[in-house]
Design a protein around this motif. Structure first.
Motif, PDB file in Angstrom:
ATOM      1  N   ARG A 103       7.224   0.372  13.867  1.00 16.67           N
ATOM      2  CA  ARG A 103       7.190   1.704  13.358  1.00 16.67           C
ATOM      3  C   ARG A 103       7.728   1.754  11.746  1.00 16.67           C
ATOM      4  N   ARG A 104       8.720   0.996  11.509  1.00 18.34           N
ATOM      5  CA  ARG A 104       9.278   1.043  10.158  1.00 18.34           C
ATOM      6  C   ARG A 104       8.347   0.596   9.207  1.00 18.34           C
ATOM      7  N   ARG A 105       7.542  -0.552   9.395  1.00 17.74           N
ATOM      8  CA  ARG A 105       6.666  -1.200   8.492  1.00 17.74           C
ATOM      9  C   ARG A 105       5.567  -0.140   8.373  1.00 17.74           C
ATOM     10  N   SER A 106       5.159   0.569   9.359  1.00 18.40           N
ATOM     11  CA  SER A 106       4.025   1.464   9.361  1.00 18.40           C
ATOM     12  C   SER A 106       4.644   2.816   8.424  1.00 18.40           C
ATOM     13  N   PHE A 107       5.753   3.140   8.405  1.00 19.61           N
ATOM     14  CA  PHE A 107       6.345   4.211   7.578  1.00 19.61           C
ATOM     15  C   PHE A 107       6.203   3.813   5.995  1.00 19.61           C
ATOM     16  N   TYR A 108       6.614   2.543   5.789  1.00 18.96           N
ATOM     17  CA  TYR A 108       6.803   1.969   4.293  1.00 18.96           C
ATOM     18  C   TYR A 108       5.239   1.740   3.859  1.00 18.96           C
ATOM     19  N   ARG A 109       4.440   1.580   4.739  1.00 18.35           N
ATOM     20  CA  ARG A 109       2.952   1.419   4.443  1.00 18.35           C
ATOM     21  C   ARG A 109       2.382   2.696   3.949  1.00 18.35           C
ATOM     22  N   ARG A 110       2.653   3.729   4.635  1.00 24.05           N
ATOM     23  CA  ARG A 110       2.184   5.168   4.131  1.00 24.05           C
ATOM     24  C   ARG A 110       2.542   5.448   3.117  1.00 24.05           C
ATOM     25  N   ILE A 111       4.086   5.340   2.553  1.00 28.45           N
ATOM     26  CA  ILE A 111       4.645   5.468   1.350  1.00 28.45           C
ATOM     27  C   ILE A 111       4.026   4.448   0.260  1.00 28.45           C
ATOM     28  N   GLU A 112       3.905   3.375   0.637  1.00 27.57           N
ATOM     29  CA  GLU A 112       3.128   2.566  -0.351  1.00 27.57           C
ATOM     30  C   GLU A 112       1.736   2.982  -0.862  1.00 27.57           C
ATOM     31  N   GLY A 113       0.853   3.476   0.326  1.00 26.29           N
ATOM     32  CA  GLY A 113      -0.408   4.040  -0.046  1.00 26.29           C
ATOM     33  C   GLY A 113      -0.561   5.449  -0.771  1.00 26.29           C
ATOM     34  N   ALA A 114       0.667   6.160  -0.558  1.00 24.06           N
ATOM     35  CA  ALA A 114       0.723   7.445  -1.191  1.00 24.06           C
ATOM     36  C   ALA A 114       1.020   6.938  -2.897  1.00 24.06           C
ATOM     37  N   GLY A 115       1.773   6.068  -2.960  1.00 23.79           N
ATOM     38  CA  GLY A 115       2.150   5.549  -4.305  1.00 23.79           C
ATOM     39  C   GLY A 115       0.929   4.962  -5.063  1.00 23.79           C
ATOM     40  N   VAL A 116       0.260   4.288  -4.249  1.00 23.68           N
ATOM     41  CA  VAL A 116      -1.184   3.584  -5.064  1.00 23.68           C
ATOM     42  C   VAL A 116      -1.952   4.849  -5.498  1.00 23.68           C
ATOM     43  N   VAL A 117      -2.103   5.767  -4.293  1.00 21.04           N
ATOM     44  CA  VAL A 117      -3.057   7.113  -4.848  1.00 21.04           C
ATOM     45  C   VAL A 117      -2.531   7.482  -6.201  1.00 21.04           C
ATOM     46  N   VAL A 118      -1.361   7.964  -6.228  1.00 18.56           N
ATOM     47  CA  VAL A 118      -0.836   8.584  -7.452  1.00 18.56           C
ATOM     48  C   VAL A 118      -0.902   7.686  -8.336  1.00 18.56           C
ATOM     49  N   LEU A 119      -0.748   6.420  -8.354  1.00 23.80           N
ATOM     50  CA  LEU A 119      -0.761   5.579  -9.553  1.00 23.80           C
ATOM     51  C   LEU A 119      -2.063   5.399 -10.020  1.00 23.80           C
ATOM     52  N   LEU A 120      -3.193   5.285  -9.337  1.00 27.90           N
ATOM     53  CA  LEU A 120      -4.563   5.081  -9.547  1.00 27.90           C
ATOM     54  C   LEU A 120      -4.997   6.585 -10.166  1.00 27.90           C
ATOM     55  N   PHE A 121      -4.867   7.538  -9.812  1.00 24.42           N
ATOM     56  CA  PHE A 121      -5.234   8.803 -10.282  1.00 24.42           C
ATOM     57  C   PHE A 121      -4.600   9.146 -11.399  1.00 24.42           C
ATOM     58  N   GLY A 122      -3.144   8.765 -11.860  1.00 23.73           N
ATOM     59  CA  GLY A 122      -2.470   8.993 -12.846  1.00 23.73           C
ATOM     60  C   GLY A 122      -3.018   7.993 -14.003  1.00 23.73           C
ATOM     61  N   LEU A 123      -3.442   6.957 -13.711  1.00 20.52           N
ATOM     62  CA  LEU A 123      -4.276   6.230 -14.789  1.00 20.52           C
ATOM     63  C   LEU A 123      -5.548   6.677 -14.996  1.00 20.52           C
ATOM     64  N   PHE A 124      -6.200   7.247 -14.175  1.00 25.39           N
ATOM     65  CA  PHE A 124      -7.560   7.791 -14.339  1.00 25.39           C
ATOM     66  C   PHE A 124      -7.310   9.050 -15.196  1.00 25.39           C
ATOM     67  N   VAL A 125      -6.290   9.797 -15.151  1.00 27.15           N
ATOM     68  CA  VAL A 125      -6.191  10.973 -15.963  1.00 27.15           C
ATOM     69  C   VAL A 125      -5.719  10.658 -17.508  1.00 27.15           C
ATOM     70  N   TYR A 126      -5.087   9.525 -17.465  1.00 29.24           N
ATOM     71  CA  TYR A 126      -4.461   9.031 -18.860  1.00 29.24           C
ATOM     72  C   TYR A 126      -5.686   8.513 -19.524  1.00 29.24           C
ATOM     73  N   PHE A 127      -6.337   7.395 -18.865  1.00 27.88           N
ATOM     74  CA  PHE A 127      -7.329   6.785 -19.665  1.00 27.88           C
ATOM     75  C   PHE A 127      -8.728   7.328 -19.748  1.00 27.88           C
ATOM     76  N   ALA A 128      -8.860   8.073 -18.572  1.00 29.87           N
ATOM     77  CA  ALA A 128     -10.552   8.778 -18.601  1.00 29.87           C
ATOM     78  C   ALA A 128     -10.429  10.466 -18.945  1.00 29.87           C
ATOM     79  N   LEU A 129      -9.754  11.139 -18.155  1.00 32.60           N
ATOM     80  CA  LEU A 129      -9.911  12.559 -18.269  1.00 32.60           C
ATOM     81  C   LEU A 129      -9.403  12.961 -19.560  1.00 32.60           C
ATOM     82  N   ILE A 130      -8.145  12.648 -19.969  1.00 31.71           N
ATOM     83  CA  ILE A 130      -7.550  13.243 -21.358  1.00 31.71           C
ATOM     84  C   ILE A 130      -8.359  12.728 -22.415  1.00 31.71           C
TER      85      ILE A 130
END
Length: 258
Positions: A137-164
């Motif tokens: 259960r603990r690793r499952s929680f950290y996996r979800r946190i890491e997945g959310a961080g990956v989504v934020v990171l990639l969309f942030g890079l997309f906004v910075y490098f592509a949208l702006i």
């Protein structure tokens, strides 16, 4: 989860054999004057790429369905299959766009979002860490946190490098250069994660991550060549030779991984 050497997989796996055969046919069409116009050659290129991506996506989907339900291995393959479906969408957009829409900003943005979907699927797959022991259960929680961080990171890079750049740049040149840098950054991010996973994994998953690392390196090489071409350091003929040389390798690597 393949544990055999890659040459045994290539010799015995029908999907890999089909991709190799289709690749040789593609090279023959390019090398021989079978298509007599640039338009026909470009159409063939897009259709052939779409077919190879579809085969790789099916291989990953079948690999996922072969794993136990709710397992990290099944999620790993399914995220990769979703990413490849997004890559397929790029070619669907290209093949269905009208001639006057091919250089439109809306189509360019949609294609970039589809490419982002490819990298997002791959990055989320790597957060599943199927090579590690059964998650609690603990690793499952950290996996979800890491997945959310990956989504934020990639969309942030997309906004910075592509949208702006697309919104603020008056000429498309700098926006295209910035987008090339985005995909190169994402290539290197995947390579770093795959290299680390390969070091941690046992024999079977080490082969999977090694094949995917091979794919990531080839993607990075192709995007580096594209970036150098956009800033004038690589001529169009040289770029064409480089992309032709690297064309089939990622599809073979993806098939070997599955």
């Amino acid at each position: 989860m393949p544990g055999r050497p890659w040459w045994q997989i290539a010799a015995r796996d029908p999907m890999t054999a089909a991709i190799l055969l289709l690749g040789l046919v593609g090279y023959a069409v390019y090398g021989l004057p079978l298509l007599d116009s640039d338009g026909a050659l470009r159409l063939f290129e897009k259709l052939w790429d779409a077919l190879l991506i579809l085969l790789c996506g099916c291989a990953f989907l079948l690999a996922g369905l072969g794993e136990p339900a709710r397992s990290s291995a099944r999620r790993f393959w399914m995220f990769w299959a979703g990413g490849l479906a997004a890559w397929e969408l790029v070619y669907v957009l290209d093949l269905t766009a009208s001639p006057e829409m091919r250089n439109a900003v809306d189509l360019q943005l949609a294609r970039n979002l589809a490419y982002l979907g490819l990298f997002l699927g791959a990055a989320l797959a790597l957060t599943q860490k199927p090579h590690l022991a059964q998650e609690d259960r603990r690793r499952s929680f950290y996996r979800r946190i890491e997945g959310a961080g990956v989504v934020v990171l990639l969309f942030g890079l997309f906004v910075y490098f592509a949208l702006i750049p697309l919104a603020l740049t008056a000429t498309p040149f700098w926006a295209n250069v910035s987008q090339s840098q985005l995909f190169l950054v994402l290539d290197l991010y995947l390579c770093q994660r795959l290299f680390r996973h390969r070091r941690e994994a046992s024999t079977g998953w080490r082969a999977v991550f090694g094949a995917l690392l091979f794919v990531g390196v080839l993607w990075a090489a192709a995007d580096s060549a594209e970036s150098l071409h956009r800033i004038g350091l690589l001529s169009a003929p040289v770029l064409g030779y480089v992309l032709d040389l690297l064309w089939l390798g990622p599809f073979v690597g993806l098939s070997l991984a599955a």
